[in-house]
Design a protein around this motif. Sequence first.
Motif, PDB file in Angstrom:
ATOM      1  N   CYS A  35      32.496  29.497  32.813  1.00  0.00           N
ATOM      2  CA  CYS A  35      31.273  29.677  33.594  1.00  0.00           C
ATOM      3  C   CYS A  35      31.311  30.916  34.471  1.00  0.00           C
ATOM      4  CB  CYS A  35      31.000  28.434  34.438  1.00  0.00           C
ATOM      5  SG  CYS A  35      32.339  28.037  35.589  1.00  0.00           S
ATOM      6  N   GLU A  36      32.459  31.577  34.570  1.00  0.00           N
ATOM      7  CA  GLU A  36      32.602  32.782  35.381  1.00  0.00           C
ATOM      8  C   GLU A  36      32.679  34.042  34.535  1.00  0.00           C
ATOM      9  OE1 GLU A  36      32.484  32.743  38.814  1.00  0.00           O
ATOM     10  OE2 GLU A  36      31.888  30.682  38.369  1.00  0.00           O
ATOM     11  N   ALA A  37      32.167  33.985  33.317  1.00  0.00           N
ATOM     12  CA  ALA A  37      32.258  35.142  32.412  1.00  0.00           C
ATOM     13  C   ALA A  37      31.017  35.179  31.525  1.00  0.00           C
ATOM     14  CB  ALA A  37      33.529  35.054  31.573  1.00  0.00           C
ATOM     15  N   ALA A  38      29.905  35.648  32.094  1.00  0.00           N
ATOM     16  CA  ALA A  38      28.610  35.546  31.427  1.00  0.00           C
ATOM     17  C   ALA A  38      28.496  36.399  30.167  1.00  0.00           C
ATOM     18  CB  ALA A  38      27.492  35.927  32.399  1.00  0.00           C
ATOM     19  N   LEU A  39      29.312  37.441  30.019  1.00  0.00           N
ATOM     20  CA  LEU A  39      29.178  38.325  28.859  1.00  0.00           C
ATOM     21  C   LEU A  39      30.415  38.314  27.962  1.00  0.00           C
ATOM     22  CD1 LEU A  39      27.608  40.146  31.439  1.00  0.00           C
ATOM     23  CD2 LEU A  39      26.801  41.170  29.314  1.00  0.00           C
ATOM     24  N   ALA A  40      31.276  37.316  28.134  1.00  0.00           N
ATOM     25  CA  ALA A  40      32.542  37.295  27.395  1.00  0.00           C
ATOM     26  C   ALA A  40      32.580  36.188  26.354  1.00  0.00           C
ATOM     27  CB  ALA A  40      33.707  37.120  28.370  1.00  0.00           C
ATOM     28  N   ARG A  41      33.390  36.425  25.309  1.00  0.00           N
ATOM     29  CA  ARG A  41      33.666  35.375  24.325  1.00  0.00           C
ATOM     30  C   ARG A  41      34.546  34.301  24.952  1.00  0.00           C
ATOM     31  NH1 ARG A  41      34.987  39.852  20.870  1.00  0.00           N
ATOM     32  NH2 ARG A  41      37.188  39.366  21.091  1.00  0.00           N
ATOM     33  N   LEU A  42      34.453  33.098  24.408  1.00  0.00           N
ATOM     34  CA  LEU A  42      35.332  32.022  24.849  1.00  0.00           C
ATOM     35  C   LEU A  42      36.688  32.162  24.170  1.00  0.00           C
ATOM     36  CD1 LEU A  42      32.888  28.974  24.804  1.00  0.00           C
ATOM     37  CD2 LEU A  42      33.429  30.527  26.693  1.00  0.00           C
ATOM     38  N   GLN A  43      37.717  31.639  24.831  1.00  0.00           N
ATOM     39  CA  GLN A  43      39.044  31.632  24.218  1.00  0.00           C
ATOM     40  C   GLN A  43      39.010  30.729  22.980  1.00  0.00           C
ATOM     41  OE1 GLN A  43      41.563  33.399  24.755  1.00  0.00           O
ATOM     42  NE2 GLN A  43      41.918  33.804  26.916  1.00  0.00           N
ATOM     43  N   PRO A  44      39.443  31.221  21.833  1.00  0.00           N
ATOM     44  CA  PRO A  44      39.367  30.410  20.614  1.00  0.00           C
ATOM     45  C   PRO A  44      40.204  29.138  20.682  1.00  0.00           C
ATOM     46  CG  PRO A  44      40.623  32.424  20.221  1.00  0.00           C
ATOM     47  CD  PRO A  44      39.991  32.563  21.567  1.00  0.00           C
ATOM     48  N   ASP A  45      41.318  29.155  21.436  1.00  0.00           N
ATOM     49  CA  ASP A  45      42.185  27.988  21.501  1.00  0.00           C
ATOM     50  C   ASP A  45      41.869  27.057  22.665  1.00  0.00           C
ATOM     51  OD1 ASP A  45      42.945  29.870  23.345  1.00  0.00           O
ATOM     52  OD2 ASP A  45      45.092  29.457  23.184  1.00  0.00           O
ATOM     53  N   ASP A  46      40.971  27.481  23.580  1.00  0.00           N
ATOM     54  CA  ASP A  46      40.612  26.639  24.720  1.00  0.00           C
ATOM     55  C   ASP A  46      39.280  27.121  25.274  1.00  0.00           C
ATOM     56  OD1 ASP A  46      40.350  25.101  26.982  1.00  0.00           O
ATOM     57  OD2 ASP A  46      42.410  25.411  27.680  1.00  0.00           O
ATOM     58  N   PRO A  47      38.163  26.557  24.798  1.00  0.00           N
ATOM     59  CA  PRO A  47      36.838  27.049  25.195  1.00  0.00           C
ATOM     60  C   PRO A  47      36.479  26.777  26.652  1.00  0.00           C
ATOM     61  CG  PRO A  47      36.649  25.084  23.826  1.00  0.00           C
ATOM     62  CD  PRO A  47      38.088  25.495  23.785  1.00  0.00           C
ATOM     63  N   ARG A  48      37.363  26.142  27.397  1.00  0.00           N
ATOM     64  CA  ARG A  48      37.116  26.011  28.839  1.00  0.00           C
ATOM     65  C   ARG A  48      37.284  27.356  29.541  1.00  0.00           C
ATOM     66  NH1 ARG A  48      41.412  21.711  30.691  1.00  0.00           N
ATOM     67  NH2 ARG A  48      42.663  23.136  29.398  1.00  0.00           N
ATOM     68  N   PHE A  49      37.924  28.289  28.854  1.00  0.00           N
ATOM     69  CA  PHE A  49      38.210  29.590  29.450  1.00  0.00           C
ATOM     70  C   PHE A  49      37.661  30.709  28.566  1.00  0.00           C
ATOM     71  CE2 PHE A  49      41.374  26.637  30.983  1.00  0.00           C
ATOM     72  CZ  PHE A  49      41.328  26.862  32.354  1.00  0.00           C
ATOM     73  N   ALA A  50      37.460  31.872  29.192  1.00  0.00           N
ATOM     74  CA  ALA A  50      36.867  33.007  28.498  1.00  0.00           C
ATOM     75  C   ALA A  50      37.865  34.137  28.360  1.00  0.00           C
ATOM     76  CB  ALA A  50      35.634  33.499  29.264  1.00  0.00           C
ATOM     77  N   GLN A  51      37.572  35.032  27.438  1.00  0.00           N
ATOM     78  CA  GLN A  51      38.360  36.249  27.272  1.00  0.00           C
ATOM     79  C   GLN A  51      37.886  37.260  28.312  1.00  0.00           C
ATOM     80  OE1 GLN A  51      38.153  37.540  23.175  1.00  0.00           O
ATOM     81  NE2 GLN A  51      39.727  36.103  22.555  1.00  0.00           N
ATOM     82  N   ARG A  52      38.338  37.022  29.520  1.00  0.00           N
ATOM     83  CA  ARG A  52      37.998  37.910  30.637  1.00  0.00           C
ATOM     84  C   ARG A  52      39.225  38.077  31.518  1.00  0.00           C
ATOM     85  NH1 ARG A  52      34.428  36.629  36.122  1.00  0.00           N
ATOM     86  NH2 ARG A  52      34.757  38.689  37.067  1.00  0.00           N
ATOM     87  N   PHE A  53      39.493  39.311  31.947  1.00  0.00           N
ATOM     88  CA  PHE A  53      40.530  39.528  32.946  1.00  0.00           C
ATOM     89  C   PHE A  53      40.045  40.558  33.948  1.00  0.00           C
ATOM     90  CE2 PHE A  53      41.674  43.035  30.060  1.00  0.00           C
ATOM     91  CZ  PHE A  53      41.990  44.061  30.955  1.00  0.00           C
TER      92      PHE A  53
END
Length: 361
Positions: free
Chosen positions: A251-269
């Motif tokens: 929910c804190e990454a409006a323009l990022a893909r979700l992590q493929p192994d855990d969609p609770r988190f995004a590919q954002r750093f």
Amino acid sequence: MTAASSGLASSRSASPWWRPDIHADRRSFLLSRVKAMAAVRAFFAAEGFLEVDTAILQVSPGNEAHIAGFATEFCAPDGTKTPFYLQSSPEFACKKLLASGEPRIFSLGHCFRNLERGPLHHPEFTMLEWYRAYEPYETLGRDCGALLSAVARALGVKSLTFRGVSADPFLEPERVSVAAAFERYAGIDLLACLPGDGNGRERLAAAAGKAGVRVTEDDTWSDLFSKVLSQLVEPHLGHGRAVRLDQYPACEAALARLQPDDPRFAQRFELYACGVELANGFGELTDPVEQRRRFELEMAERQALYGTSYPIDEDFLSALAIMPQACGIALGFDRLVMLMTGAAHIEQVIWTPLAPTDGAP
């Protein structure tokens, strides 16, 4: 002088920047800025990137709830008026170019954000963004470490500094998950407080309050997350070496893909050095339907909080439908120069800062 112009003049103080003695105090920072800009361009040229010059006038300043845009309008010869905004980021324009077939691009130019002014913020600032099509998200982390080293080498700098904190620009940035940072610096089990189960807001509120963060009844989950991050976590990041704070809640990454192994988190750093946020990187979302949904949620939140919202760039969503998989990152260039030079305020490293106003710090 009209009453209106008199009132405008009275709200502003004379700018001190053009006095020779004050300019002399800033000049070494500004000359380092010139060297840093040349080093950035050399770095990306060596990596096979093409520099692009995006338009500042955009149909939307972006659709993130807490970013305020500068509005203007185009007046056509026939009197027709069309609203536009100054870009808050070149992101939408760059992604259109990715969709057009450009594989590696970077932009180094001026951006504008309203309601932001302080030691690390200026309403007009310089943003460095770069994008890699068909390349993995992890590549951005390596880019960050190599770029810090390249700029430091060009400036003859051995240490980044800000407010008495230092970091070695030649060490590879440490990678730390957001959840691990919350546990380490705030004593909060973020995994037990995620918003998905319906009780996440209450759990995070209780944990934040216990950790010493002031909690109010109208704080949303995102508000609480931001408070903990800014008050308890960020000040500890990037001491000794830069830190890559990774795996943000979805929910804190409006323009990022979700992590493929855990969609609770995004590919954002986010990249931090000396407690200062320098950059924000994504594995880019390329689903226009999902992107529209996220934009609409962000604008609904903005409307509720601030009473305003911004249009969605339909041209951008159309481009997103044909954009290849890509990763991209935005870095505050002025902040980078600050850390490289030891400047205490962003206006020390900007050639022509705005004149002071009554509302400016």
